[in-house]
Write a protein that holds these residues in place. Structure first.
Motif, PDB file in Angstrom:
ATOM      1  N   ASN A 153     -16.914   0.409  -2.589  1.00  0.00           N
ATOM      2  CA  ASN A 153     -17.964   0.423  -1.507  1.00  0.00           C
ATOM      3  C   ASN A 153     -16.953  -0.296  -0.123  1.00  0.00           C
ATOM      4  O   ASN A 153     -17.781  -1.078   0.400  1.00  0.00           O
ATOM      5  N   CYS A 154     -16.109   0.158   0.149  1.00  0.00           N
ATOM      6  CA  CYS A 154     -15.382  -0.305   1.224  1.00  0.00           C
ATOM      7  C   CYS A 154     -15.966   0.213   2.775  1.00  0.00           C
ATOM      8  O   CYS A 154     -15.545  -0.388   3.936  1.00  0.00           O
ATOM      9  N   GLY A 155     -16.863   1.012   2.727  1.00  0.00           N
ATOM     10  CA  GLY A 155     -17.518   1.286   3.994  1.00  0.00           C
ATOM     11  C   GLY A 155     -16.124   1.925   5.092  1.00  0.00           C
ATOM     12  O   GLY A 155     -15.523   3.011   4.698  1.00  0.00           O
ATOM     13  N   THR A 156     -16.570   1.484   6.039  1.00  0.00           N
ATOM     14  CA  THR A 156     -15.426   1.863   7.353  1.00  0.00           C
ATOM     15  C   THR A 156     -13.987   1.098   7.110  1.00  0.00           C
ATOM     16  O   THR A 156     -13.155   1.150   8.350  1.00  0.00           O
ATOM     17  N   GLY A 157     -13.706   0.301   6.262  1.00  0.00           N
ATOM     18  CA  GLY A 157     -12.445  -0.276   5.759  1.00  0.00           C
ATOM     19  C   GLY A 157     -12.194  -1.650   6.483  1.00  0.00           C
ATOM     20  O   GLY A 157     -10.970  -2.032   6.383  1.00  0.00           O
ATOM     21  N   GLU A 158     -13.090  -2.111   7.119  1.00  0.00           N
ATOM     22  CA  GLU A 158     -13.024  -3.460   7.837  1.00  0.00           C
ATOM     23  C   GLU A 158     -12.211  -4.385   6.853  1.00  0.00           C
ATOM     24  O   GLU A 158     -11.323  -5.236   7.237  1.00  0.00           O
ATOM     25  N   ASP A 159     -12.991  -4.710   5.679  1.00  0.00           N
ATOM     26  CA  ASP A 159     -12.637  -5.434   4.634  1.00  0.00           C
ATOM     27  C   ASP A 159     -11.111  -5.213   3.938  1.00  0.00           C
ATOM     28  O   ASP A 159     -10.162  -6.168   3.918  1.00  0.00           O
ATOM     29  N   ALA A 160     -10.846  -3.942   3.910  1.00  0.00           N
ATOM     30  CA  ALA A 160      -9.369  -3.617   3.447  1.00  0.00           C
ATOM     31  C   ALA A 160      -8.468  -3.857   4.318  1.00  0.00           C
ATOM     32  O   ALA A 160      -7.153  -4.337   4.046  1.00  0.00           O
ATOM     33  N   ILE A 161      -8.729  -3.964   5.712  1.00  0.00           N
ATOM     34  CA  ILE A 161      -7.703  -3.895   6.921  1.00  0.00           C
ATOM     35  C   ILE A 161      -7.392  -5.553   6.896  1.00  0.00           C
ATOM     36  O   ILE A 161      -6.302  -5.802   6.882  1.00  0.00           O
ATOM     37  N   TRP A 162      -8.609  -6.347   6.819  1.00  0.00           N
ATOM     38  CA  TRP A 162      -8.365  -7.806   6.705  1.00  0.00           C
ATOM     39  C   TRP A 162      -7.501  -8.142   5.559  1.00  0.00           C
ATOM     40  O   TRP A 162      -6.555  -8.866   5.660  1.00  0.00           O
ATOM     41  N   LEU A 163      -7.886  -7.635   4.284  1.00  0.00           N
ATOM     42  CA  LEU A 163      -6.984  -7.817   3.266  1.00  0.00           C
ATOM     43  C   LEU A 163      -5.431  -7.619   3.304  1.00  0.00           C
ATOM     44  O   LEU A 163      -4.754  -8.382   2.964  1.00  0.00           O
TER      45      LEU A 163
END
Length: 255
Positions: free
Chosen positions: A47-57
């Motif tokens: 459920n990454c949505g528009t990728g904000e958390d993935a980019i932060w990680l």
């Protein structure tokens, strides 16, 4: 899952990611998530949505694979960063990554609330197959007793909706798309996962900090949001209040 969230994709960053409330709530999540990133290399986000958390990680030098059921969400995420974004359904996530293992699985802001009880049971029964030994899951989930929501419907005189989260299933309108939504208190998640996972801890996210749909009201009252955030940090270890917050973050470890 039945919902695709494609309709919500184009407005998601404007209505949540870049909102003052969204930024505060995300910071609260990151503060807790950071405590569980030691000895972690490979992370799967669902459920990454528009990728904000993935980019932060990824900026923290982790190997991140991020998925969402919505092709539109993934399209926007890919436009932000050159990471491993992939369209995938939660209900078939273990088949999608069969033969791969991750040290941590992360899901933010209620994506898992789209799973019915039986689907959640299947999720926990199968997900350990792609988790490494003693791998963790850090999940942000919406509970049944959110006080902010009850107050919101009360002042709008929508009395039939005040305790809607206690129903087995709620049809929520997400940017014009009807989404079947199921709410779970921390003890519900512990019981659903107890066959293969041990509880590490859970903490509230958004007891004082309001839900994002109140952004318009608070947009010009940053001082009030700052005050709520300060109060939130004072009670952040009061886990018993988690079922009354907007969300809570729960950490489970594979046996």
């Amino acid at each position: 899952m039945e919902a695709s969230f494609d309709k919500a994709a184009s407005n998601y960053d404007e209505t949540f990611t870049n909102s003052e409330i969204g930024k505060i709530q995300r910071h609260l999540v990151y503060t807790e998530l950071s405590k569980h990133l030691n000895s972690i290399q490979n992370i799967l986000e669902i459920n990454c949505g528009t990728g904000e958390d993935a980019i932060w990680l990824a900026k923290q030098n982790f190997n991140v694979t991020a998925t969402d059921i919505s092709p539109k969400m993934i399209e926007i995420a890919k436009s932000k960063a050159n990471l491993n974004f992939k369209t995938a359904d939660i209900n078939s996530i273990t088949k999608t990554f069969e033969g791969e293992t991750f040290d941590l699985i992360f899901s933010n802001f209620g994506g898992l609330n789209c799973l019915s009880k039986s689907e959640f049971e299947n999720f926990f029964a199968n997900i350990s197959s792609i988790l490494s030994e003693k791998g963790k899951m850090v999940l942000v989930i919406m509970p049944k007793n959110t006080i902010w929501e009850q107050f919101y419907f009360l002042i709008k005189l929508q009395f039939s909706s005040i305790f809607r989260r206690k129903k087995e299933k709620v049809i929520a309108n997400v940017d014009g798309e009807n989404v079947a939504t199921y709410y779970y208190n921390p003890k519900d998640i512990v019981n659903l996962a107890k066959q293969d996972f041990d509880l590490i801890k859970y903490k509230l996210i958004g007891f004082f900090v309001p839900p994002s749909y109140l952004e318009a009201f608070f947009k010009n009252k940053k001082w009030l949001l700052h005050f709520f955030n300060k109060m939130e940090n004072r009670i952040k270890n009061w886990s018993f209040l988690s079922k009354y917050a907007d969300h809570y973050i729960i950490t489970l470890q594979k046996r």
